[in-house]
Each structure stands twice: as structure tokens, then as C-alpha cells.
Motif scaffolding. Structure first.
Motif, short mmCIF file in Angstrom:
data_model
loop_
_atom_site.label_atom_id
_atom_site.label_comp_id
_atom_site.label_asym_id
_atom_site.label_seq_id
_atom_site.Cartn_x
_atom_site.Cartn_y
_atom_site.Cartn_z
N ILE A 310 0.91 -1.11 -0.08
CA ILE A 310 -0.14 -0.09 0.03
C ILE A 310 0.84 1.26 0.03
O ILE A 310 0.58 2.36 -0.50
N LEU A 311 1.84 1.20 0.92
CA LEU A 311 2.65 2.34 0.92
C LEU A 311 3.53 2.81 -0.65
O LEU A 311 3.77 3.98 -0.64
N SER A 312 3.78 1.79 -1.37
CA SER A 312 4.37 2.00 -2.79
C SER A 312 5.68 2.78 -2.56
O SER A 312 6.53 2.34 -3.59
N THR A 313 6.27 3.40 -1.79
CA THR A 313 7.51 4.06 -1.88
C THR A 313 8.21 3.86 -0.39
O THR A 313 7.60 3.86 0.40
N TRP A 314 9.59 3.95 -0.62
CA TRP A 314 10.22 3.93 0.77
C TRP A 314 9.94 5.11 1.67
O TRP A 314 10.14 5.21 2.75
N TYR A 315 9.92 6.35 0.92
CA TYR A 315 9.59 7.69 1.78
C TYR A 315 8.21 7.70 2.33
O TYR A 315 8.12 8.21 3.27
N HIS A 316 7.25 6.78 1.94
CA HIS A 316 6.13 6.78 2.51
C HIS A 316 6.16 5.90 3.81
O HIS A 316 5.48 6.43 4.66
N LEU A 317 6.86 4.72 3.63
CA LEU A 317 7.08 3.89 4.57
C LEU A 317 7.79 4.90 5.79
O LEU A 317 7.53 4.61 6.85
N LEU A 318 8.72 5.57 5.29
CA LEU A 318 9.57 6.47 6.08
C LEU A 318 8.49 7.47 7.05
O LEU A 318 8.62 7.31 8.55
N VAL A 319 7.62 8.14 6.48
CA VAL A 319 6.71 8.88 7.12
C VAL A 319 5.79 8.25 8.12
O VAL A 319 5.42 8.64 9.15
N SER A 320 5.14 6.99 7.59
CA SER A 320 4.21 6.21 8.27
C SER A 320 5.01 5.58 9.48
O SER A 320 4.27 5.90 10.60
N LYS A 321 6.07 5.23 9.37
CA LYS A 321 6.85 4.71 10.73
C LYS A 321 7.19 5.95 11.57
O LYS A 321 6.95 5.71 12.76
N LEU A 322 7.62 7.00 11.15
CA LEU A 322 7.79 8.10 12.12
C LEU A 322 6.47 8.53 12.74
O LEU A 322 6.57 8.94 13.90
#
Length: 666
Positions: A310-322
């Protein structure tokens, strides 16, 4: 940019001798990329391929690739982008900041740039759709430009958050969430699909959308979708109610409420403890989807990583984790988290893409690496020139000067403006960019302004006005001479005279004056009489031009029937000897109508002066000239003219003597 490379024949180079200290150099795989100050149409990108030795071949000599990256200036839509951003650039140069308003103004200007990018991004997207049925290749070009502008907006937005707005812990995550929501649109696309269906809660993408909203911090939208699901499952209403309560209570840092980081962290820990308590009590055990969402809310990093699809990009993953694991992250810690998220997305052995490297450099707060990589990846200088200018106004580039003279801001603006000068209308924008490069801007402008093709007088006047406003005397003179020559070749003598006067070129003014006099001798009138009559003090540029102006004044006086003044002026022109010798006979013949007037115009003394001029005309002919005139049949005509003149002078002399004697006797 690969399709714009032109491979030159291998040129022998002594690579160790290359003075890399004179360039902005950086490693790019096996190739070293060097930015250098260009002076012509080439962009500032030099690719020096180092020698490689194949097993069965001799060492290969290095080759140079010159990169041309100015194709975008010919795109009609991007031309509008360049025009509109020019106004923002000028506003930034003219703005005067103080300590209280500087940050807010710079953020506002940055958002103006982004809004322009977004507007033309959407226009390009629409153009690509409409062009596809008729011209698929043009549609692909538009799509490529859409991809590039999307990357520009993504990078600019992140730089705005980190460098210009300089968001700190607490408020930083809210800015990053806005960044992700603006640039990652898959969840919105799926949401539109399920809402358009007959039964949204049973749609295949329903739980993906709910989870996607949660991962983007859009809990209100997630709650609305969950409420629709709760209606269809009355038996699980308590479970949905509990999830709704958890989402409603999730704290968000509000900088405007004067809330401290410590206060927010206390609220956050208390809320996540409540989420963990729900997990321990097994409230969501019967529903795997809600269980996963609760784990995400509780800050379970593995649960967040499980939804990479669902996140599709690593920087989306970064913001969601943060958002759920480190909501008060400090800007200096972003890079270490970013590296972990990037590694989670990359397969073993693969390398980061170009865009990934730029975003990583930004998260590492390596501004110069961001700008260098953008110079290589992006296909025009617009982005790096304007972003660098804005960062320079934020006082973030003061320590980085180049070895070859100007600072980084000026270097990039000069390159961008140089590209604009190749366009038949955008060159006018380039002038303002050169004006705001204090060290080399004027030098560049003087070189490039001379290359503007002067296709029309209107364009020439524009260029001339630019040069005159900047006291560029040599360029003014050069432009005027060029236009004078063009006008003269087209037999537009009045225009040629006007340009030569403007250029203050006495030689050319004399040449054109002679042509006008020759034209008068043939036609018997001046085609540009009004222009010549209103030369004013400009006629003093050369003796011939002075004569031309005064001779036209003589005709004007004669036409106004001011015969006495006309006679005095005509006589002064003849006695001053500034008329060309070939025109003397014409001047003498001009005296004939004045002598035929009822009243005496020329006095005795003036008549003797005219007779003396007549004798000078006949006496100056050499024997060879007389023979030539006899052969051409001009001798007979002139003999007749001389006879008429002598007769007129004699009669006028007699009338003048009688009149003067009468006056003396009385």
C-alpha cells in the motif's frame, strides 16, 4: 538526458592533468561528472569517461560527451512555466526581508513556485491525455515532462520543509504527512473506486483504503469508512466503536497551541498504552484487519512494514513509521531512518535510483549534493537555478563559492539564462536573470545580446531599449549599425539614416546622405522629407548630413514662400562648400525660381557670389571629365543650363543694381 547526448570522437586527454579543482566534481559510477562554466549553448555538464582496458584490446582513450539540455524551452506549456516563474523570481529579488518576516515570506515564495509547477503539471497531464489518440509520440513526450515535473515538485516540497521552513521536532511530522498526501495518490485513486461502487464496504480495495488512510494519518476519513462497515456488522459494533474511539483520541502536535514537546510525548505515550491494552485484551482478535490497524496505531514497526504494497515508496514507509513510532523525530535523525526504509524496499544487489539519492541527500541535509544530483538528473536548469536562488536568500549557501569566480547561485542562474537566450521570445526573461548576477551577469548579457537575431525593427528596438537602459554603449552602436545596413540594403534610406544617427556613426551617416542626395537628383524630391527636416542637432553628426538637413530646410522655406530666408540659406550652403561637388549645379539651378520672382531676392553682392560659384563649377572640370561628359551627351545639356544660369544672373544683377540705385537716390 541520454537522448540528448552527442558522442564526440575520442580526444586524447591527459586525465591526471585535468584541473578538477576548477570544477564542481562528483563521482557517478565509473564516470566522473564535472560541472563547468560554459560560454555558449552547451550546458554545464561534462562527462569524462576514464580509460578502460579490455582483456583483448589496447587502452581506450577517454572521450568527451557534451550534453545539450535546453529542449524544454521549446515546449509551449513549459514556456508558460518559465514565464510565470520569472515573475516570482523578480518578486524575490525585490523583496526586503527583516528578521520577523523573512522566514514567512520565503516560505510563501517557495509555495508560489510549487503552485506554478503543480498548475503546469496538471496542464501537461491533460495535454498528454488529449494528444494520445492523434499523436501517441507527442503524448509520450508530455508524459515524460509530467514525470520530470512531478519529481521536481516532490524534491522542492521536501527542501521547503527541511531547509526553508526548517520544521523542528513535533511539527516536522505534520509537514512530512502533508508532503506524502500531496505526492502519493494511490490511496485516493482506490478510494474513488470504492466510493463509486454499489457497495463500498464489500469492495476488494476497502481495507486497503482504510489502512492507507491510517498510514497517511488521515484518521477522520478512516473513521468514516469504518462507520459504514460497522452498520453492516451489528454483532461487531463494540469492536468498531473501540477502534473509532482510539482513532478519535490519537494526539497530534499543534505548534500553534503553544504545546511543548514534553506535553505531547506524555499524551502520546498514554494513548499508545491504551492501544497496547486493547491488543492484550484481544478486543480485535476476531478481525485481522482491525488487529493490524491497532498494531500500527500502537507503533509496531513490523505491522507498518507488512503493508509495503500500500505504501508503494520507501519515503511513504519512512513517514508512516515516524508517525506511529517516532512522532517527535528531530530533523538530524531523519537520514538514519530513511536509510533503513530504503533498504526495506530495495532488493538485494540493487542500487538506489537517482530520485532516491536526491531525497536521501536532502534528508541528510546535504544541500550541495541535492543540487549537484539535480543538475545531472533533471533535463533543464530551471529547477536548480530557482531553488538555489531561494536557498541562497535563506543564507544556506554562503559558504560554498566556486573556484572559477562566481558562487553557486550565480553560476546556475547564468546557465539557465544562457539557455533562455536561444529562444525567440524567452530571451527577454534572461535579461532580468543576468541583471541579478552581480559578478558575471553584465558580461554574459553583453555577449548574448549581440547574438539575438534582429529579424524585425520592433525586436531591434526592444534589444536597443535594453542596452540603452544599461548604458551598453558598444552594443547600442553595433545594433544600430546592423539595422542601418539592413535598411540600406532594402533601399529604406530614411530608416537607415535614423539608425545611423542613433548609432552616432558619422561615416555611415555621410554615406546615406549621399544616397539620399543621389535619389533626389533622380526623382526631384525627398522620399523621407519629414524625417530629414526634423533631425535637429543630430544633423551635426557629419558635414554631409548637415548639408542634407539644411537643404531640406531650404525647400521647406521655399514651400512656405519665405523667399528671402530661403535665398540666404541657399547662398550660405554654396559658399560654405559643405555640399558635394556633384550637387553644386543643382544648388545653382535651385536659385533660378527665386530670381524669377517679381521682387528682387538676391542683392548685387549675393548675385556676384552666385556668379563666382558658377565659374568655380565650370573651372573645376578637368579635360578628361569634359571628354567623358561629351561622349555621354551631358555636355550639351549642361551648356544649356549654364546659358540659362548666366542669363538669369545677368538679369537679376541688372534688377538688383537698379533697385539698390533707386534706394540710394531716395
Amino acid at each position: 538526458m541520454e537522448d540528448s547526448l552527442q558522442e564526440y570522437e575520442p580526444i586524447p586527454m591527459d586525465i591526471p592533468g585535468v584541473d578538477v579543482g576548477e570544477f564542481i566534481g562528483f563521482e557517478w559510477g565509473p564516470t566522473q561528472m564535472l560541472l563547468y562554466p560554459t560560454r555558449h549553448d552547451q550546458t554545464a555538464l561534462l562527462s569524462v569517461h576514464t580509460p578502460e582496458t579490455a582483456p583483448d584490446s589496447s587502452p581506450r582513450m577517454p572521450s568527451i560527451q557534451v550534453v545539450y539540455s535546453d529542449k524544454d524551452i521549446y515546449s509551449p506549456i513549459l514556456c508558460k512555466l518559465f514565464n510565470e516563474s520569472h515573475g516570482i523570481f523578480m518578486t524575490l529579488q525585490k523583496s526586503k526581508h527583516d528578521c520577523t518576516t523573512q522566514r514567512a515570506e520565503l516560505v510563501s515564495i517557495s509555495r508560489n513556485y510549487r503552485s506554478v509547477i503543480r498548475a503546469y503539471l496538471e496542464e501537461l497531464h491533460s495535454a498528454a491525455k488529449s494528444a494520445f489518440p492523434q499523436d501517441p509520440s507527442l503524448s509520450m513526450q508530455y508524459e515524460d515532462q509530467v514525470s520530470i515535473l512531478s519529481a521536481m515538485e516532490l524534491i522542492w516540497n521536501l527542501c521547503e520543509i527541511l531547509f526553508i521552513e526548517a520544521a523542528q521536532g513535533g511539527s516536522l511530522i505534520s509537514h512530512l504527512l502533508d508532503w506524502i498526501r500531496l505526492h502519493i495518490c494511490q490511496v485516493d485513486a482506490m478510494s474513488d473506486q470504492i466510493m463509486a461502487s454499489e457497495n463500498p464496504v464489500e469492495h476488494l480495495y476497502y481495507w486497503n483504503v482504510v489502512t492507507g488512510f491510517v498510514l497517511q494519518g488521515r484518521l477522520e476519513e478512516a473513521r468514516q469508512l469504518l462507520s459504514k462497515k460497522a452498520v453492516t456488522e451489528p454483532a461487531n459494533s463494540s469492536m468498531y466503536r473501540c477502534m473509532d474511539e482510539l482513532m478519535r483520541k490519537m494526539p497530534f502536535y499543534a505548534h500553534s497551541s503553544n504545546q511543548t514537546i514534553t506535553e505531547f510525548e506524555l499524551k502520546w505515550r498514554y494513548w499508545q498504552e491504551e492501544c497496547e491494552r486493547c491488543l492484550k485484551e484481544g478486543i480485535f482478535a476476531s478481525n485481522n484487519k482491525l488487529l493490524l490497524i491497532c498494531k500500527i496505531l500502537a507503533g509496531d514497526e513490523n505491522a507498518v512494514c507488512d503493508k509495503k504494497d500500500i505504501l508503494s515508496t520507501w519515503y511513504h514507509l519512512l513517514v508512516s513509521k515516524l508517525l506511529y513510532c517516532h512522532p517527535t523525530v528531530k530533523p538530524t535523525d531523519l537520514y538514519q531512518y530513511a536509510e533503513i526504509c530504503l533498504n526495506n524496499f530495495m532488493s538485494s544487489g540493487s542500487k538506489p535510483e537517482a530520485l532516491d539519492r536526491i531525497l536521501l541527500a536532502a534528508l541528510e541535509f546535504n544541500i550541495h549534493q541535492v543540487l549537484k544530483d539535480c543538475c545531472v538528473i533533471l533535463n533543464n536548469w530551471w529547477f536548480v537555478a530557482h531553488l538555489t536562488d531561494l536557498l541562497d536568500h535563506c543564507k544556506l549557501l554562503q559558504s560554498h563559492n566556486l573556484h572559477f569566480g562566481s558562487n553557486l547561485r550565480e553560476f546556475l542562474i547564468l546557465e539557465y539564462a544562457s539557455g533562455l537566450f536561444n529562444h525567440n521570445s524567452l530571451w527577454q526573461l534572461a535579461v532580468d536573470y543576468f541583471d541579478h548576477c552581480p559578478q558575471f551577469g553584465r558580461i554574459y548579457l553583453e555577449l548574448y545580446i549581440e547574438r539575438v537575431p534582429l529579424t524585425t525593427e520592433r525586436k531591434a528596438l526592444k534589444v536597443l531599449r535594453i542596452c540603452e537602459q544599461r548604458q551598453m554603449t558598444e552594443q547600442v552602436r553595433s545594433i544600430c549599425k546592423i539595422m542601418a545596413m539592413k535598411a540600406m540594403r532594402n533601399n529604406r534610406l530614411g530608416s537607415a539614416l535614423s539608425w545611423s544617427v542613433r548609432a552616432k556613426d558619422s561615416f555611415f551617416a555621410t554615406l546615406i546622405s549621399d544616397r539620399l542626395l543621389q535619389d533626389y537628383s533622380v526623382k526631384g524630391s525627398f522620399s523621407d522629407f519629414d524625417l530629414i527636416s526634423n533631425l535637429g542637432s543630430s544633423m551635426l553628426l557629419s558635414d554631409r548630413l548637415t548639408f542634407l538637413g539644411k537643404y531640406c530646410e531650404f525647400h521647406k522655406l521655399y514651400g512656405e514662400m519665405q523667399f528671402a530666408k530661403a535665398a540666404n540659406l541657399l547662398l550660405s550652403l554654396m559658399t560654405a562648400r559643405i555640399a558635394p561637388r556633384s550637387f553644386w549645379m543643382t544648388l545653382l539651378l535651385d536659385a533660378l525660381p527665386l530670381m524669377e520672382q517679381k521682387e528682387v531676392i538676391f542683392s548685387t553682392e549675393q548675385t556676384y557670389a552666385l556668379m563666382h560659384c558658377l565659374e568655380d563649377v565650370t573651372a573645376d572640370y578637368t579635360e578628361s571629365e569634359k571628354k567623358m561628359r561629351a561622349v555621354e551627351g551631358e555636355d550639351e545639356v549642361e551648356t544649356t543650363q549654364l546659358g540659362l544660369l548666366r542669363l538669369a544672373f545677368t538679369r537679376n544683377l541688372a534688377k538688383a543694381i537698379v533697385q539698390e540705385g533707386t534706394h540710394q537716390g531716395s
